[in-house]
Motif scaffolding. Sequence first.
Motif, PDB file in Angstrom:
ATOM      1  N   PHE A 101       0.828  -1.150   0.178  1.00 37.62           N
ATOM      2  CA  PHE A 101       0.089   0.012   0.063  1.00 37.62           C
ATOM      3  C   PHE A 101       0.653   1.369  -0.046  1.00 37.62           C
ATOM      4  CE2 PHE A 101      -3.896  -2.386   2.382  1.00 37.62           C
ATOM      5  CZ  PHE A 101      -3.953  -2.923   1.185  1.00 37.62           C
ATOM      6  N   HIS A 102       2.107   1.262   0.719  1.00 38.12           N
ATOM      7  CA  HIS A 102       2.737   2.349   0.925  1.00 38.12           C
ATOM      8  C   HIS A 102       3.552   2.616  -0.605  1.00 38.12           C
ATOM      9  CE1 HIS A 102       5.474   4.608   3.871  1.00 38.12           C
ATOM     10  NE2 HIS A 102       4.972   5.376   2.949  1.00 38.12           N
ATOM     11  N   GLU A 103       3.866   1.469  -1.263  1.00 40.71           N
ATOM     12  CA  GLU A 103       4.650   1.676  -2.429  1.00 40.71           C
ATOM     13  C   GLU A 103       3.835   2.091  -3.672  1.00 40.71           C
ATOM     14  OE1 GLU A 103       7.427  -1.602  -2.925  1.00 40.71           O
ATOM     15  OE2 GLU A 103       8.347  -1.073  -1.238  1.00 40.71           O
ATOM     16  N   ALA A 104       2.665   1.341  -3.800  1.00 40.11           N
ATOM     17  CA  ALA A 104       2.048   1.292  -4.920  1.00 40.11           C
ATOM     18  C   ALA A 104       0.541   1.704  -4.873  1.00 40.11           C
ATOM     19  CB  ALA A 104       1.778  -0.405  -5.579  1.00 40.11           C
ATOM     20  N   GLY A 105       0.154   2.048  -3.535  1.00 40.35           N
ATOM     21  CA  GLY A 105      -1.414   2.334  -3.278  1.00 40.35           C
ATOM     22  C   GLY A 105      -2.357   1.171  -3.028  1.00 40.35           C
ATOM     23  N   TYR A 106      -3.406   1.423  -2.431  1.00 41.74           N
ATOM     24  CA  TYR A 106      -4.430   0.620  -2.121  1.00 41.74           C
ATOM     25  C   TYR A 106      -5.060  -0.212  -3.214  1.00 41.74           C
ATOM     26  CZ  TYR A 106      -8.716  -1.447   0.021  1.00 41.74           C
ATOM     27  OH  TYR A 106      -9.662  -2.197   0.597  1.00 41.74           O
ATOM     28  N   THR A 107      -5.359   0.471  -4.284  1.00 46.67           N
ATOM     29  CA  THR A 107      -5.962  -0.300  -5.233  1.00 46.67           C
ATOM     30  C   THR A 107      -5.242  -0.947  -6.324  1.00 46.67           C
ATOM     31  OG1 THR A 107      -7.730   2.018  -5.256  1.00 46.67           O
ATOM     32  CG2 THR A 107      -7.705   0.557  -7.300  1.00 46.67           C
ATOM     33  N   ALA A 108      -4.057  -0.438  -6.433  1.00 46.06           N
ATOM     34  CA  ALA A 108      -2.950  -1.196  -7.255  1.00 46.06           C
ATOM     35  C   ALA A 108      -2.552  -2.496  -6.455  1.00 46.06           C
ATOM     36  CB  ALA A 108      -1.830  -0.425  -7.602  1.00 46.06           C
ATOM     37  N   SER A 109      -2.934  -2.686  -5.096  1.00 46.73           N
ATOM     38  CA  SER A 109      -2.321  -3.912  -4.742  1.00 46.73           C
ATOM     39  C   SER A 109      -3.573  -4.863  -4.372  1.00 46.73           C
ATOM     40  CB  SER A 109      -1.654  -3.429  -3.132  1.00 46.73           C
ATOM     41  OG  SER A 109      -0.775  -2.477  -3.133  1.00 46.73           O
ATOM     42  N   GLY A 110      -3.500  -5.866  -5.309  1.00 48.12           N
ATOM     43  CA  GLY A 110      -4.568  -6.763  -5.002  1.00 48.12           C
ATOM     44  C   GLY A 110      -4.376  -7.823  -4.028  1.00 48.12           C
ATOM     45  N   ILE A 111      -5.218  -8.559  -3.609  1.00 46.96           N
ATOM     46  CA  ILE A 111      -5.247  -9.678  -2.651  1.00 46.96           C
ATOM     47  C   ILE A 111      -4.157 -10.738  -3.040  1.00 46.96           C
ATOM     48  CG2 ILE A 111      -6.316 -11.380  -1.178  1.00 46.96           C
ATOM     49  CD1 ILE A 111      -8.840  -9.698  -1.222  1.00 46.96           C
ATOM     50  N   LYS A 112      -4.228 -11.118  -4.334  1.00 45.82           N
ATOM     51  CA  LYS A 112      -3.466 -12.044  -4.636  1.00 45.82           C
ATOM     52  C   LYS A 112      -1.814 -11.365  -4.653  1.00 45.82           C
ATOM     53  CE  LYS A 112      -2.311 -15.608  -7.458  1.00 45.82           C
ATOM     54  NZ  LYS A 112      -0.918 -15.425  -7.406  1.00 45.82           N
ATOM     55  N   ASP A 113      -1.649 -10.071  -5.098  1.00 46.94           N
ATOM     56  CA  ASP A 113      -0.180  -9.377  -4.794  1.00 46.94           C
ATOM     57  C   ASP A 113       0.320  -9.639  -3.366  1.00 46.94           C
ATOM     58  OD1 ASP A 113      -0.433  -8.701  -7.676  1.00 46.94           O
ATOM     59  OD2 ASP A 113      -1.498  -6.862  -6.865  1.00 46.94           O
ATOM     60  N   ILE A 114      -0.723  -9.394  -2.483  1.00 43.57           N
ATOM     61  CA  ILE A 114      -0.450  -9.353  -1.077  1.00 43.57           C
ATOM     62  C   ILE A 114      -0.019 -10.580  -0.824  1.00 43.57           C
ATOM     63  CG2 ILE A 114      -1.063  -8.696   1.102  1.00 43.57           C
ATOM     64  CD1 ILE A 114      -3.185  -6.469  -0.344  1.00 43.57           C
TER      65      ILE A 114
END
Lengths: 205, 205
Positions: free
Chosen positions: B30-43
């Motif tokens: 979230f800090h690097e890419a933002g909330y929307t850009a970070s999908g659950i799969k990415d996390i």
Amino acid sequence: MQTQKPAAPRGPKPNPNTRDNLIRAGMRMFHEAGYTASGIKDIVDEAGLPKGSFYNHFESKEAFGEQVIDFYFEKGLPELRALLGDGNVPPLKRLQTYFEERMQGYEAAGYAGGCMLGNLSLEVADQSTAMRSRLAEHFETWSGLLETCIVQAQRTGAMKNQLPASLLARFLLNSWEGALVRMKAEKSNRPLKEFVQAVFGSILV
Amino acid sequence: MQTQKPAAPRGPKPNPNTRDNLIRAGMRMFHEAGYTASGIKDIVDEAGLPKGSFYNHFESKEAFGEQVIDFYFEKGLPELRALLGDGNVPPLKRLQTYFEERMQGYEAAGYAGGCMLGNLSLEVADQSTAMRSRLAEHFETWSGLLETCIVQAQRTGAMKNQLPASLLARFLLNSWEGALVRMKAEKSNRPLKEFVQAVFGSILV
């Protein structure tokens, strides 16, 4: 006079209204939902256009983003220049009126949206040098207009604060952008009201 | 004493380390890419965990977002309290040191990332009341810590500005968040340096 070679026609001729409609649709969407959340498909749908129309006018979403940023800032620029450059109004009063009018606009919008330049600075600056440069340039122009009022207010003695006008102008604009951050978090006008109170009740005078 | 009924076990028992790893991975993303850009799969990929593990611990991405916001603020809170509450250092000096140390941190990070609370305020406040409330609450706590220093500096006479300490504290924090907006747009420390110069060279003293 230089003779310009006309560009070779490739595919259907881009329609300038289409381009304008896409930019306006993109501006609404970036402002409401953000850059990442607004896909090209969403934007063409919002504009009521087929997807292919996007790439007739823009080579990438990033290039489109740059033009949306320019359009957003430039559409407000004439009014900004007129208000801050109005020689019939004392310079400090012009500045205060400017911020108070913006506050009324944000109140009317229910504190949603905020300033698209600030929003995109936090959202896309790390990802796109091209968009970041457009944002930085517009902030600089905007600060310059505030600076003109500050210089005049310092000369007339209406403003006691003798920090360099250019620094003060940037500080003021940045503080305003920060008040908008807190406005969105609180969904209230308190940060904007307190900005006006601190700046015009103490910091500048 | 009230007897609590234990929750019925459903599926595998959630592993607290897994939860912690997901939150830390989410915070980085979230800090690097933002909330929307970070999908659950990415996390879950970032945390090196299977996708199913996410829903063992969080009922939605939004609920996860709230916890990431809390974790981000609370991990910095002990140091913030220690620095701003250090009675061996004059209150105005404590404030200035705090902002200068934060500036050094942003310089070291190459001006990327910024303050996750500010970033998410602009990105998600309009979309999520739950996350917005967490952000507003943490800003309030943070302002309160600045306020304590300001009250003390006003009492000792080190600070000439006599605006209400609570207003001044919120103004200061909001202005700092705005300096971070401009820092990200410019990719430079100028806005942060000018914040320190304006605040500690003029506004407060």
